[in-house]
Design a protein around this motif. Structure first.
Motif, short mmCIF file in Angstrom:
data_model
loop_
_atom_site.label_atom_id
_atom_site.label_comp_id
_atom_site.label_asym_id
_atom_site.label_seq_id
_atom_site.Cartn_x
_atom_site.Cartn_y
_atom_site.Cartn_z
N PHE A 1 0.81 -1.22 0.00
CA PHE A 1 0.00 0.00 0.00
C PHE A 1 0.85 1.28 0.00
CE2 PHE A 1 -2.88 -3.20 1.75
CZ PHE A 1 -4.04 -2.96 1.01
N ASP A 2 2.19 1.12 -0.10
CA ASP A 2 3.09 2.29 -0.10
C ASP A 2 2.79 3.19 1.10
OD1 ASP A 2 5.07 3.97 -0.82
OD2 ASP A 2 4.17 4.64 -2.69
N PHE A 3 3.03 2.64 2.28
CA PHE A 3 2.61 3.27 3.54
C PHE A 3 3.10 4.71 3.68
CE2 PHE A 3 3.40 4.16 8.07
CZ PHE A 3 2.13 3.98 8.58
N ASP A 4 4.35 4.98 3.31
CA ASP A 4 4.92 6.32 3.51
C ASP A 4 4.20 7.40 2.70
OD1 ASP A 4 6.80 5.37 5.28
OD2 ASP A 4 8.30 4.99 3.72
N ARG A 5 3.54 7.01 1.62
CA ARG A 5 2.86 7.99 0.77
C ARG A 5 1.38 8.16 1.11
NH1 ARG A 5 5.71 9.64 -3.70
NH2 ARG A 5 7.64 8.52 -4.12
N LEU A 6 0.90 7.35 2.05
CA LEU A 6 -0.51 7.45 2.43
C LEU A 6 -0.77 8.72 3.23
CD1 LEU A 6 -1.26 3.77 3.61
CD2 LEU A 6 -1.86 4.82 1.42
N THR A 7 -1.98 9.23 3.14
CA THR A 7 -2.39 10.36 3.98
C THR A 7 -2.56 9.88 5.42
OG1 THR A 7 -4.75 9.97 3.60
CG2 THR A 7 -3.59 11.43 2.05
N SER A 8 -2.63 10.81 6.35
CA SER A 8 -2.78 10.44 7.76
C SER A 8 -4.04 9.62 7.98
CB SER A 8 -2.81 11.71 8.62
OG SER A 8 -1.58 12.38 8.60
N ARG A 9 -5.11 10.01 7.35
CA ARG A 9 -6.39 9.29 7.51
C ARG A 9 -6.26 7.85 7.02
NH1 ARG A 9 -11.10 8.93 4.31
NH2 ARG A 9 -13.01 8.62 5.53
N LYS A 10 -5.62 7.67 5.86
CA LYS A 10 -5.47 6.33 5.31
C LYS A 10 -4.49 5.49 6.14
CE LYS A 10 -6.70 7.46 0.53
NZ LYS A 10 -6.24 7.51 -0.87
N LYS A 11 -3.49 6.14 6.72
CA LYS A 11 -2.55 5.40 7.58
C LYS A 11 -3.27 4.85 8.81
CE LYS A 11 1.81 7.67 6.40
NZ LYS A 11 2.91 8.54 6.88
N CYS B 1 0.15 9.29 16.96
CA CYS B 1 1.42 9.35 16.22
C CYS B 1 1.33 10.32 15.04
CB CYS B 1 1.80 7.96 15.71
SG CYS B 1 2.32 6.80 16.99
N GLU B 2 0.25 10.22 14.29
CA GLU B 2 0.09 11.10 13.13
C GLU B 2 -0.05 12.56 13.53
OE1 GLU B 2 0.19 10.47 9.77
OE2 GLU B 2 1.02 8.58 10.50
N THR B 3 -0.75 12.80 14.64
CA THR B 3 -0.89 14.19 15.13
C THR B 3 0.45 14.76 15.54
OG1 THR B 3 -3.13 13.70 15.92
CG2 THR B 3 -2.05 15.66 16.81
N LEU B 4 1.26 13.98 16.26
CA LEU B 4 2.57 14.44 16.69
C LEU B 4 3.50 14.64 15.50
CD1 LEU B 4 3.06 12.20 19.86
CD2 LEU B 4 2.56 14.65 19.80
N LEU B 5 3.42 13.76 14.51
CA LEU B 5 4.23 13.94 13.30
C LEU B 5 3.89 15.23 12.58
CD1 LEU B 5 4.46 10.40 11.64
CD2 LEU B 5 6.36 11.86 12.30
N LYS B 6 2.59 15.52 12.51
CA LYS B 6 2.16 16.77 11.87
C LYS B 6 2.71 17.98 12.61
CE LYS B 6 -2.09 15.54 9.40
NZ LYS B 6 -3.56 15.76 9.31
#
Length: 422
Positions: free
Chosen positions: A122-132, A182-187
């Motif tokens: 699924f090419d994880f690194d290119r996914l949006t936060s929602r899709k991750k 995790c996604e929030t902190l990355l942002k």
């Protein structure tokens, strides 16, 4: 029946704590690559071990906790090598706390491989936060089901409704929440990095515009007088006058460039011991003609001390401050220069009785191209601030409109030269 006990809370606490620790370390250092992977490995390894030490549920066939969540998060955000290291930590810890189990080895190896394959597919690194987030929940649910099927095939294992709710559904919801964190902190880190870049570009643009504006003025004057020199039958006196003005403007352009160079690299090449009393007295003598011209009385009370720095830079910084103070009193006034030593520091205070400044003007002191003077460039005070900071000094300003301004600069004393300051 849904299992919800203190160990469930403890498991989630350990994982959340490890996540925040990772992002704290990354944000503080702002270094990526090996440092990020190491921070991820250490923090999530701690979470895995602590989760195993606080099992949620035990029976003769298995032990349940949330160790899989930090393991999968480590693979997703740390990469395959970090995930492989976490797999080793997980197996070793499981063997030391309980015992070796071929079933556990197969389950965790399969989970590792499924995660790597899923991320590449699924090419994880290119996914949006929602899709991750969606990907992590689906992946973790698949992991839980696969782990249960493997355990059921290799040993005695009961997969009933209670297991489906407590050890597949609820951990998957937990995975959703933790991935969201995790996604929030990355942002937040990405936003901070973007803001730093934008701020640097704004400063660069402001400095470029300031240099262009300030250097352009004397060059325009020089260009004009060079054209005048081409006039026929120009008297010798006029030629000398025009050349003198052009030379003066060249010197002004050079001074502007030197000020910017000092701002860009204020760290002195030659560091030496500076006598406060010797330098301040010398500076008072240097500004005496200007103070007499402005009808300004100079009062001083100087206590000697020794600091470490560059004498020329020190003179430049304080000469700019003193000149600004004198020029702020066009109708005369009093300039007071004080220095005293206390608690290992020397405090230098320069006070005038001039026009003063508003709080907004004080807040902008030291900015390029900001000046309270009508024809000022702001470069002098900008350089002074930069020099003082480079010499480990702290500068504070207190000003009142119509009452005057006071600059206080505090330097650490060279204790080898001034043992009495200890």
């Amino acid at each position: 029946m849904i299992i919800f006990n203190q160990d469930v809370i403890n498991n989630f606490f350990y994982i959340i704590l490890s996540i925040f620790l990772i992002f704290f370390l990354i944000e503080r250092k702002m270094i990526h690559g090996w440092y990020t992977r190491l921070a991820t490995l250490v923090s999530l390894s701690m979470a895995i071990i602590l989760c195993m030490l606080s099992p949620i549920y035990q029976n003769p066939y298995c032990v349940h906790d949330l160790r899989m969540i930090p393991f999968v998060l480590g693979i997703m955000y740390g990469g395959p090598y970090t995930g492989l290291a976490l797999l080793v930590v997980l197996l070793l810890s499981r063997t030391m706390i309980y015992s070796w189990s071929i079933v556990a080895f197969v389950i965790y190896a399969v989970i590792y491989l499924l995660t790597i394959i899923g991320m590449k597919w699924f090419d994880f690194d290119r996914l949006t936060s929602r899709k991750k987030i969606i990907f992590s929940v689906i992946l973790f649910t698949v992991h839980s089901l696969v782990a249960a099927l493997i355990a059921n095939a290799m040993t005695v294992f009961v997969m009933d409704e209670s297991y489906l709710i407590n050890f597949i559904l609820l951990p998957s919801v937990g995975m959703l929440i933790l991935t969201y964190i995790c996604e929030t902190l990355l942002k937040q880190i990405q936003i901070k990095q973007a803001l730093v870049k934008i701020e640097k570009m704004e400063v660069l643009a402001q400095l470029a515009a300031s240099i262009s504006h300030e250097v352009k003025n004397p060059l325009t004057v020089i260009k004009g007088f060079l054209r005048l020199l081409n006039q026929e039958n120009l008297p010798v006196g006029k030629k000398e006058q025009y050349l003198a003005i052009a030379s003066s403007e060249l010197n002004r352009a050079e001074d502007i460039i030197n000020d910017y160079l000092t701002f860009a690299k204020p760290d002195p090449d030659q560091v030496e011991n500076i006598s406060i009393s010797g330098q301040l007295n010398k500076l008072v003598d240097m500004v005496e003609p200007l103070s007499n011209q402005q009808s300004v009385d100079v009062h001083k009370s100087i206590m000697d001390a020794t600091i470490v720095g560059n004498t020329r830079s020190f003179q430049q910084a304080f000469l700019n401050i003193m000149k600004n103070a004198i020029e702020s009193m066009p109708k005369g006034g009093t300039l007071t220069i004080l220095s005293k030593v206390q608690k290992g520091n020397v405090s230098i205070t320069i006070t005038d009785t001039g026009i003063g400044m508003t709080s907004e003007q004080q807040a902008r002191l030291g900015e390029p191209y900001f000046s309270t003077k009508e024809k000022g460039t702001g470069l002098g005070l900008m350089v002074s601030y930069r020099i003082i900071e480079a010499m480990r000094g702290v500068i504070t300003v207190d000003s009142r409109v119509g009452q005057g301004t006071s600059f206080q600069i505090v330097f650490p004393v060279d204790r080898l030269k001034d043992p009495s300051s200890l």
